[in-house]
Enzyme design. Structure first.
Site, PDB file in Angstrom:
ATOM      1  N   SER A 124       0.835  -1.197   0.000  1.00  6.25           N
ATOM      2  CA  SER A 124       0.000   0.000   0.000  1.00  6.25           C
ATOM      3  C   SER A 124       0.868   1.244   0.000  1.00  6.25           C
ATOM      4  O   SER A 124       1.967   1.246   0.572  1.00  6.25           O
ATOM      5  CB  SER A 124      -0.854  -0.018   1.265  1.00  6.25           C
ATOM      6  OG  SER A 124      -1.426   1.237   1.501  1.00  6.25           O
ATOM      7  N   TYR A 148      -1.694  -1.094  10.825  1.00  2.00           N
ATOM      8  CA  TYR A 148      -1.939  -1.629   9.479  1.00  2.00           C
ATOM      9  C   TYR A 148      -0.731  -1.362   8.582  1.00  2.00           C
ATOM     10  O   TYR A 148      -0.179  -2.273   7.942  1.00  2.00           O
ATOM     11  CB  TYR A 148      -3.207  -1.000   8.865  1.00  2.00           C
ATOM     12  CG  TYR A 148      -3.338  -1.263   7.380  1.00  2.00           C
ATOM     13  CD1 TYR A 148      -3.606  -2.549   6.913  1.00  2.00           C
ATOM     14  CD2 TYR A 148      -3.169  -0.232   6.441  1.00  2.00           C
ATOM     15  CE1 TYR A 148      -3.705  -2.799   5.548  1.00  2.00           C
ATOM     16  CE2 TYR A 148      -3.270  -0.480   5.090  1.00  2.00           C
ATOM     17  CZ  TYR A 148      -3.539  -1.752   4.637  1.00  2.00           C
ATOM     18  OH  TYR A 148      -3.629  -1.992   3.290  1.00  2.00           O
ATOM     19  N   LYS A 152       2.160  -3.962   6.820  1.00  2.00           N
ATOM     20  CA  LYS A 152       2.547  -4.010   5.393  1.00  2.00           C
ATOM     21  C   LYS A 152       4.056  -3.840   5.240  1.00  2.00           C
ATOM     22  O   LYS A 152       4.695  -4.516   4.429  1.00  2.00           O
ATOM     23  CB  LYS A 152       1.808  -2.912   4.606  1.00  2.00           C
ATOM     24  CG  LYS A 152       0.314  -3.165   4.456  1.00  2.00           C
ATOM     25  CD  LYS A 152       0.050  -4.316   3.497  1.00  2.00           C
ATOM     26  CE  LYS A 152      -1.403  -4.691   3.432  1.00  2.00           C
ATOM     27  NZ  LYS A 152      -1.674  -5.933   2.714  1.00  2.00           N
TER      28      LYS A 152
HETATM   29  P1  NAD Z   1     -10.914  -7.095   0.973  1.00  2.07           P
HETATM   30  O1  NAD Z   1     -11.130  -7.092   2.453  1.00  2.07           O
HETATM   31  O2  NAD Z   1     -12.070  -6.858   0.094  1.00  2.07           O
HETATM   32  O3  NAD Z   1     -10.209  -8.470   0.537  1.00  2.07           O
HETATM   33  C1  NAD Z   1      -9.354  -9.182   1.382  1.00  2.07           C
HETATM   34  C2  NAD Z   1      -9.835 -10.626   1.403  1.00  2.07           C
HETATM   35  O4  NAD Z   1      -8.976 -11.382   2.245  1.00  2.07           O
HETATM   36  C3  NAD Z   1     -11.253 -10.763   1.961  1.00  2.07           C
HETATM   37  O5  NAD Z   1     -12.029 -11.509   1.051  1.00  2.07           O
HETATM   38  C4  NAD Z   1     -11.064 -11.490   3.284  1.00  2.07           C
HETATM   39  O6  NAD Z   1     -12.149 -12.359   3.561  1.00  2.07           O
HETATM   40  C5  NAD Z   1      -9.765 -12.237   3.034  1.00  2.07           C
HETATM   41  N1  NAD Z   1      -8.976 -12.523   4.237  1.00  2.07           N
HETATM   42  C6  NAD Z   1      -8.613 -11.683   5.230  1.00  2.07           C
HETATM   43  N2  NAD Z   1      -7.872 -12.320   6.145  1.00  2.07           N
HETATM   44  C7  NAD Z   1      -7.749 -13.600   5.707  1.00  2.07           C
HETATM   45  C8  NAD Z   1      -7.081 -14.737   6.203  1.00  2.07           C
HETATM   46  N3  NAD Z   1      -6.417 -14.706   7.373  1.00  2.07           N
HETATM   47  N4  NAD Z   1      -7.148 -15.883   5.500  1.00  2.07           N
HETATM   48  C9  NAD Z   1      -7.833 -15.951   4.333  1.00  2.07           C
HETATM   49  N5  NAD Z   1      -8.479 -14.897   3.811  1.00  2.07           N
HETATM   50  C10 NAD Z   1      -8.433 -13.735   4.485  1.00  2.07           C
HETATM   51  O7  NAD Z   1      -9.745  -6.043   0.699  1.00  2.07           O
HETATM   52  P2  NAD Z   1      -9.185  -5.508  -0.693  1.00  2.07           P
HETATM   53  O8  NAD Z   1      -9.538  -4.072  -0.799  1.00  2.07           O
HETATM   54  O9  NAD Z   1      -9.527  -6.427  -1.786  1.00  2.07           O
HETATM   55  O10 NAD Z   1      -7.631  -5.566  -0.368  1.00  2.07           O
HETATM   56  C11 NAD Z   1      -6.799  -6.637  -0.802  1.00  2.07           C
HETATM   57  C12 NAD Z   1      -5.380  -6.381  -0.338  1.00  2.07           C
HETATM   58  O11 NAD Z   1      -4.944  -5.126  -0.853  1.00  2.07           O
HETATM   59  C13 NAD Z   1      -5.242  -6.297   1.190  1.00  2.07           C
HETATM   60  O12 NAD Z   1      -4.046  -6.942   1.549  1.00  2.07           O
HETATM   61  C14 NAD Z   1      -5.156  -4.813   1.454  1.00  2.07           C
HETATM   62  O13 NAD Z   1      -4.422  -4.528   2.627  1.00  2.07           O
HETATM   63  C15 NAD Z   1      -4.437  -4.320   0.207  1.00  2.07           C
HETATM   64  N6  NAD Z   1      -4.709  -2.896  -0.091  1.00  2.07           N
HETATM   65  C16 NAD Z   1      -6.008  -2.473  -0.240  1.00  2.07           C
HETATM   66  C17 NAD Z   1      -6.260  -1.115  -0.474  1.00  2.07           C
HETATM   67  C18 NAD Z   1      -7.671  -0.602  -0.592  1.00  2.07           C
HETATM   68  O14 NAD Z   1      -7.879   0.599  -0.429  1.00  2.07           O
HETATM   69  N7  NAD Z   1      -8.661  -1.428  -0.907  1.00  2.07           N
HETATM   70  C19 NAD Z   1      -5.191  -0.202  -0.579  1.00  2.07           C
HETATM   71  C20 NAD Z   1      -3.895  -0.681  -0.444  1.00  2.07           C
HETATM   72  C21 NAD Z   1      -3.663  -2.031  -0.203  1.00  2.07           C
HETATM   73  N1  UFG Z   2     -12.712  11.282   3.450  1.00  2.00           N
HETATM   74  C1  UFG Z   2     -13.724  12.147   3.809  1.00  2.00           C
HETATM   75  N2  UFG Z   2     -14.871  11.614   4.302  1.00  2.00           N
HETATM   76  C2  UFG Z   2     -15.062  10.270   4.457  1.00  2.00           C
HETATM   77  C3  UFG Z   2     -14.008   9.393   4.075  1.00  2.00           C
HETATM   78  C4  UFG Z   2     -12.837   9.941   3.588  1.00  2.00           C
HETATM   79  O1  UFG Z   2     -13.588  13.354   3.694  1.00  2.00           O
HETATM   80  O2  UFG Z   2     -16.138   9.857   4.934  1.00  2.00           O
HETATM   81  C5  UFG Z   2     -11.466  11.841   2.878  1.00  2.00           C
HETATM   82  C6  UFG Z   2     -10.210  11.527   3.683  1.00  2.00           C
HETATM   83  O3  UFG Z   2     -10.031  12.485   4.709  1.00  2.00           O
HETATM   84  C7  UFG Z   2      -9.135  11.546   2.602  1.00  2.00           C
HETATM   85  C8  UFG Z   2      -9.863  11.030   1.358  1.00  2.00           C
HETATM   86  O4  UFG Z   2     -11.252  11.217   1.625  1.00  2.00           O
HETATM   87  O5  UFG Z   2      -8.739  12.879   2.354  1.00  2.00           O
HETATM   88  C9  UFG Z   2      -9.617   9.549   1.077  1.00  2.00           C
HETATM   89  O6  UFG Z   2      -9.904   8.787   2.255  1.00  2.00           O
HETATM   90  P1  UFG Z   2     -10.037   7.201   2.222  1.00  2.00           P
HETATM   91  O7  UFG Z   2     -10.405   6.762   3.611  1.00  2.00           O
HETATM   92  O8  UFG Z   2     -10.928   6.786   1.114  1.00  2.00           O
HETATM   93  O9  UFG Z   2      -8.575   6.702   1.821  1.00  2.00           O
HETATM   94  P2  UFG Z   2      -7.162   6.963   2.510  1.00  2.00           P
HETATM   95  O10 UFG Z   2      -6.314   7.684   1.531  1.00  2.00           O
HETATM   96  O11 UFG Z   2      -7.298   7.550   3.855  1.00  2.00           O
HETATM   97  O12 UFG Z   2      -6.625   5.467   2.708  1.00  2.00           O
HETATM   98  C10 UFG Z   2      -6.704   4.484   1.680  1.00  2.00           C
HETATM   99  C11 UFG Z   2      -6.835   3.109   2.312  1.00  2.00           C
HETATM  100  C12 UFG Z   2      -5.572   2.785   3.060  1.00  2.00           C
HETATM  101  C13 UFG Z   2      -4.380   2.910   2.124  1.00  2.00           C
HETATM  102  C14 UFG Z   2      -4.341   4.296   1.521  1.00  2.00           C
HETATM  103  C15 UFG Z   2      -3.220   4.430   0.532  1.00  2.00           C
HETATM  104  O13 UFG Z   2      -7.936   3.075   3.202  1.00  2.00           O
HETATM  105  O14 UFG Z   2      -5.626   1.463   3.523  1.00  2.00           O
HETATM  106  O15 UFG Z   2      -5.580   4.545   0.858  1.00  2.00           O
HETATM  107  O16 UFG Z   2      -3.305   3.471  -0.452  1.00  2.00           O
HETATM  108  F1  UFG Z   2      -3.258   2.710   2.827  1.00  2.00           F
END
Ligand code: NAD
Ligand code: UFG
Length: 332
Positions: A124, A148, A152
């Site tokens: 991330s 978190y 990572k």
């Molecule tokens: P998500 O929660 O939709 O998908 C993660 C999946 O992993 C889920 O289906 C959950 O059931 C499964 N899971 C969690 N723990 C588990 C375990 N111990 N064993 C087996 N399955 C397990 O999340 P996502 O948005 O698809 O994210 C996928 C990956 O990308 C994650 O590692 C997350 O940290 C990373 N990531 C996501 C974002 C974002 O904003 N969505 C940003 C940066 C990184």
């Molecule tokens: N925001 C609002 N109102 C809300 C939610 C968010 O104003 O109800 C604003 C936040 O303050 C920020 C922007 O919208 O300025 C984006 O916020 P998000 O929560 O959607 O995303 P973040 O950038 O905070 O974090 C996300 C993921 C993290 C990841 C990061 C970088 O949640 O896990 O992107 O990839 F690490």
């Protein structure tokens, strides 16, 4: 390739399953369903016209992983499984280190036991911490402010050690920026339980009338309109980035790679609201609220390395992100 997707029924995993299947890879989904639903497997069948094998299991269950890797003759793993809510990680650090760090160690043990050495890892942009400069390139120093992010970074560091120990490994650490949007079909997308933490799903629920208004967390940041700026990337583009990473690993002579997956373009919260209103034809009422603890002003990628080395670039627009989110939301 035969590719195991841990977390394969989750938001990014299931979109990646579509991209890989459509490129003729054989995909196996592995998930404990703690944050996704089994009906995703049916929806994937509708989209791909294939029934993808699904194993319900936890990544911390090393014997089950080994059995799955062997039974399906897996040649590469994409490791999505993990917990991802920043606020929750502050409340429950042990659960985050257990799921994310112990889960990754378990996967590495299973890969070692079966001799599989190709791994793509979901990292991330959070590992960059508060940006010292923008856009963020891959050599920007890393730092973290919550469990978190620390989980990572621990995993990234472990993967570097593993790559260092044995030159046969092919590992890609992919640093995602802000994934949003849904598949064009409207069948799969992001559907968080309870009140969404993230901006896009929150806006979508306000537009649908399920929540009364959006709280905009702060309008006094040093950004053009005072609201937070992020690099939103369409999940379908992100999915194809995984395909590109697998292809690049198969050609690479180096064990370790790190790539930003972003667009390089930042949008503010108010720009997101405006774009969503235009795409949905719905009003998105908002209130200005105090800054959210731990938030940074701006975060966007330098996307050049992935463009050069992966031959991959995000192509979908902000309007595509909003239209597809609205299609998915409207179908719920
Ligand atoms: P998500 O929660 O939709 O998908 C993660 C999946 O992993 C889920 O289906 C959950 O059931 C499964 N899971 C969690 N723990 C588990 C375990 N111990 N064993 C087996 N399955 C397990 O999340 P996502 O948005 O698809 O994210 C996928 C990956 O990308 C994650 O590692 C997350 O940290 C990373 N990531 C996501 C974002 C974002 O904003 N969505 C940003 C940066 C990184
Ligand atoms: N925001 C609002 N109102 C809300 C939610 C968010 O104003 O109800 C604003 C936040 O303050 C920020 C922007 O919208 O300025 C984006 O916020 P998000 O929560 O959607 O995303 P973040 O950038 O905070 O974090 C996300 C993921 C993290 C990841 C990061 C970088 O949640 O896990 O992107 O990839 F690490």
């Amino acid at each position: 390739m035969n590719v195991l997707l841990t977390g394969g029924t989750g938001y990014i995993g299931c979109h990646t399953a579509v991209a890989l299947t459509q490129a003729n890879h054989q995909v196996v989904l592995y998930d404990n369903l703690c944050n996704s639903h089994l009906d995703v497997v049916d929806r994937l069948q509708t989209i791909t016209q294939q029934r993808l094998p699904f194993v319900q299991g936890d990544v911390r269950d090393t014997p089950l992983l080994i059995k799955t890797l062997q039974e399906h003759h897996i040649t590469a793993v994409i490791h999505f499984a993990g917990l991802k809510a920043v606020g929750e990680s502050v409340e429950m650090p042990i659960a985050y280190y257990d799921n994310n760090v112990s889960g990754s160690i378990s996967l590495l043990l299973a890969m070692q036991a079966t001799g599989i050495k190709t791994l793509v890892f979901s990292s991330s942009a959070t590992v960059y911490g508060d940006p010292r400069y923008l856009p963020l390139d891959e050599s920007h120093p890393t730092s973290v402010t919550n469990p978190y992010g620390r989980s990572k970074l621990h995993i990234e560091d472990m993967l570097a050690d593993v790559a260092q120990s044995d030159a046969q490994w092919r590992i890609a650490r992919l640093r995602y920026f802000n994934p949003v949007g849904a598949h064009d079909s409207g069948l799969i997308g992001e559907d968080p339980n309870g009140i969404p933490n993230n901006l896009m799903p929150y806006i979508a629920r306000v537009a649908a009338g399920k929540l009364p208004y959006l709280n905009v967390f702060g309008n006094d940041y040093p950004t053009p309109d005072g609201t937070g700026v992020r690099d939103y990337i369409h999940v379908t583009d992100l999915a194809s980035g995984h395909l590109a990473a697998l292809q690049a690993l198969s050609l690479s002579t180096q064990p370790l790679h790190t790539f930003n997956l972003g667009t390089g373009q930042g949008y503010s919260v108010l720009e997101m609201v405006k774009a969503f209103e235009a795409a949905s034809g719905k009003k998105v009422p908002y209130h200005i609220a105090p800054r959210r603890a731990g938030d940074i002003a701006s975060c966007y990628a330098q996307a050049a390395k992935a463009a050069t080395e992966l031959k991959w670039k995000a192509s979908r627009t902000l309007d595509d992100m909003c239209v597809s989110t609205w299609k998915f939301q409207s179908a719920r």
